[in-house]
Design a protein around this motif. Sequence first.
Motif, mmCIF file in Angstrom:
data_model
loop_
_atom_site.group_PDB
_atom_site.id
_atom_site.type_symbol
_atom_site.label_atom_id
_atom_site.label_comp_id
_atom_site.label_asym_id
_atom_site.label_seq_id
_atom_site.Cartn_x
_atom_site.Cartn_y
_atom_site.Cartn_z
ATOM 1 N N MET A 1 18.426 27.276 -19.612
ATOM 2 C CA MET A 1 18.289 26.784 -20.995
ATOM 3 C C MET A 1 17.323 27.788 -21.318
ATOM 4 O O MET A 1 17.221 28.725 -20.810
ATOM 5 C CB MET A 1 17.533 25.550 -20.687
ATOM 6 C CG MET A 1 16.329 25.571 -20.021
ATOM 7 S SD MET A 1 14.625 26.119 -20.542
ATOM 8 C CE MET A 1 14.142 24.777 -21.658
ATOM 9 N N LEU A 2 17.313 27.773 -22.876
ATOM 10 C CA LEU A 2 16.460 28.700 -23.777
ATOM 11 C C LEU A 2 15.336 27.994 -24.214
ATOM 12 O O LEU A 2 15.266 26.896 -24.510
ATOM 13 C CB LEU A 2 17.300 29.061 -24.664
ATOM 14 C CG LEU A 2 18.655 29.974 -24.465
ATOM 15 C CD1 LEU A 2 19.340 30.212 -25.991
ATOM 16 C CD2 LEU A 2 18.156 31.284 -23.739
ATOM 17 N N LEU A 3 14.166 28.914 -23.990
ATOM 18 C CA LEU A 3 12.893 28.325 -24.383
ATOM 19 C C LEU A 3 12.567 29.211 -25.599
ATOM 20 O O LEU A 3 12.460 30.359 -25.687
ATOM 21 C CB LEU A 3 11.806 28.445 -23.494
ATOM 22 C CG LEU A 3 10.456 27.986 -24.018
ATOM 23 C CD1 LEU A 3 10.404 26.403 -24.352
ATOM 24 C CD2 LEU A 3 9.411 28.240 -22.799
ATOM 25 N N LYS A 4 12.786 28.855 -27.030
ATOM 26 C CA LYS A 4 12.551 29.440 -28.031
ATOM 27 C C LYS A 4 11.229 29.302 -28.976
ATOM 28 O O LYS A 4 10.662 28.217 -28.595
ATOM 29 C CB LYS A 4 13.604 28.939 -29.102
ATOM 30 C CG LYS A 4 15.076 29.285 -28.530
ATOM 31 C CD LYS A 4 16.166 28.905 -29.627
ATOM 32 C CE LYS A 4 17.534 29.068 -29.086
ATOM 33 N NZ LYS A 4 18.611 28.682 -29.914
ATOM 34 N N GLY A 5 10.822 30.244 -29.536
ATOM 35 C CA GLY A 5 9.646 30.123 -30.403
ATOM 36 C C GLY A 5 8.510 30.271 -29.593
ATOM 37 O O GLY A 5 7.456 29.469 -29.888
ATOM 38 N N VAL A 6 8.495 30.996 -28.395
ATOM 39 C CA VAL A 6 7.294 31.093 -27.592
ATOM 40 C C VAL A 6 6.361 32.185 -28.134
ATOM 41 O O VAL A 6 6.443 33.118 -28.705
ATOM 42 C CB VAL A 6 7.311 31.626 -26.113
ATOM 43 C CG1 VAL A 6 6.077 31.708 -25.395
ATOM 44 C CG2 VAL A 6 8.629 30.472 -25.643
ATOM 45 N N GLU A 7 5.069 31.499 -28.497
ATOM 46 C CA GLU A 7 3.830 32.135 -29.125
ATOM 47 C C GLU A 7 3.431 33.281 -28.123
ATOM 48 O O GLU A 7 3.079 33.128 -27.037
ATOM 49 C CB GLU A 7 2.856 31.467 -29.689
ATOM 50 C CG GLU A 7 3.303 30.549 -30.747
ATOM 51 C CD GLU A 7 2.358 29.823 -31.563
ATOM 52 O OE1 GLU A 7 1.263 30.098 -31.225
ATOM 53 O OE2 GLU A 7 2.710 28.620 -32.222
ATOM 54 N N LEU A 8 3.199 34.566 -28.651
ATOM 55 C CA LEU A 8 2.537 35.667 -27.821
ATOM 56 C C LEU A 8 1.259 35.248 -27.163
ATOM 57 O O LEU A 8 0.859 35.627 -26.068
ATOM 58 C CB LEU A 8 2.336 36.824 -28.398
ATOM 59 C CG LEU A 8 3.732 37.709 -28.721
ATOM 60 C CD1 LEU A 8 3.431 39.027 -29.373
ATOM 61 C CD2 LEU A 8 4.460 38.059 -27.357
ATOM 62 N N ASN A 9 0.400 34.497 -27.950
ATOM 63 C CA ASN A 9 -0.849 34.038 -27.242
ATOM 64 C C ASN A 9 -0.728 32.996 -25.924
ATOM 65 O O ASN A 9 -1.750 33.405 -25.113
ATOM 66 C CB ASN A 9 -1.777 33.233 -28.326
ATOM 67 C CG ASN A 9 -1.033 31.911 -28.918
ATOM 68 O OD1 ASN A 9 -0.048 32.020 -29.358
ATOM 69 N ND2 ASN A 9 -2.012 31.040 -28.675
ATOM 70 N N PHE A 10 0.378 32.316 -25.954
ATOM 71 C CA PHE A 10 0.434 31.646 -24.823
ATOM 72 C C PHE A 10 0.805 32.303 -23.439
ATOM 73 O O PHE A 10 0.329 32.302 -22.268
ATOM 74 C CB PHE A 10 1.941 30.658 -24.907
ATOM 75 C CG PHE A 10 1.314 29.544 -25.764
ATOM 76 C CD1 PHE A 10 0.087 28.440 -25.316
ATOM 77 C CD2 PHE A 10 2.029 29.233 -27.008
ATOM 78 C CE1 PHE A 10 -0.307 27.577 -26.229
ATOM 79 C CE2 PHE A 10 1.526 28.028 -27.804
ATOM 80 C CZ PHE A 10 0.418 27.282 -27.238
#
Length: 350
Positions: free
Chosen positions: A331-340
Amino acid sequence: MKTVKVDLRKEIDNSYEILIGSDFIKGILADFDPNATFYVIDKNVFNLYPFLRELKNKYIFETSEKSKNINSVAEILNFLKNSNCLRDSKLVAVGGGIIGDVAGFAASIFMRGIDYYQVPTTLLSMVDSSVGGKTGVNLGDTKNLVGSFYQPKAVYIDMKFLNTLSFEEYKNGLAEVVKYAVMFDESFYNMLIENYAEVEQRGNILQDIILKCCQIKADVVKEDEKEKGRRMLLNFGHTFGHAIEVDSEHKIKHGFAVATGMYLETLFGQFMKQVDSDVTDKIRIILERYGFELNYKYLDEEKFIGAIAMDKKARQSGVVLALTQKVGSGMLLKGVELNFIREFFVSLRS
């Protein structure tokens, strides 16, 4: 001889075959017109196989991640020009993934595109980079940022080349094999677990493994040639893996970096509550079975995080990660913020 068809339905003229066998490539190349065929050959492979020295119109390329750049493409283009390569000539790439990527990119832009053929000589290039039409080079510290989608006319996988492959380079390719199993086929995963000794010893099972990987990739490319959706699953382990390569100044080879990246990306998925711990355990088990390192401590945080930010899959909305919530089903996890991502890696160091 085994054959896999890469059937690109929307552009049927771009469809091609992958031939898998042993000790057949010399005969294939002998049938090419020597006056209309041009070769880009890895220097190490050239030195190991005398029949390559008999070929006309050859450019010998000394491969490394640092040579995978636009200057090398320019050198190949000048070789083609100076050797009187014409619009109906063909270019043959003989070597590992770097050779295929660089020569393929040159073929895609010389005279706006000439035919080219892939002759992969490493396990990594046989199971992954030679298939699917991705070509390109690095730009500075950013992997594969400049390139094109340009399909070969055929891929010739001669397993005899694996006889002279070092154990390190062989293992470098096994990481990509594990990737296919984890993302697309649970039964393939189980087979790799059960037969790891034979796999490591390059037993008869290896041809079936290469065939399986090529079949999986051919199916994915058929559905999503230009990497708009499902093909992005093939990047499992690569986002963090590329950052490991850059941060280590390429002291860690691609496959080893991807192996570590697969585990860390899965662990990050668990950190984000998208992946269950039992999935992380299964990925840990197969990577440990094949002797891959699970952990990595970056040397330069900004360089490491910056490499993730510049990943070619990144979007304005954030980083895109390929994960699996169940072995065999990516699956694809999209829109992951760099701070996480930064927070996750800081937590690993504490």
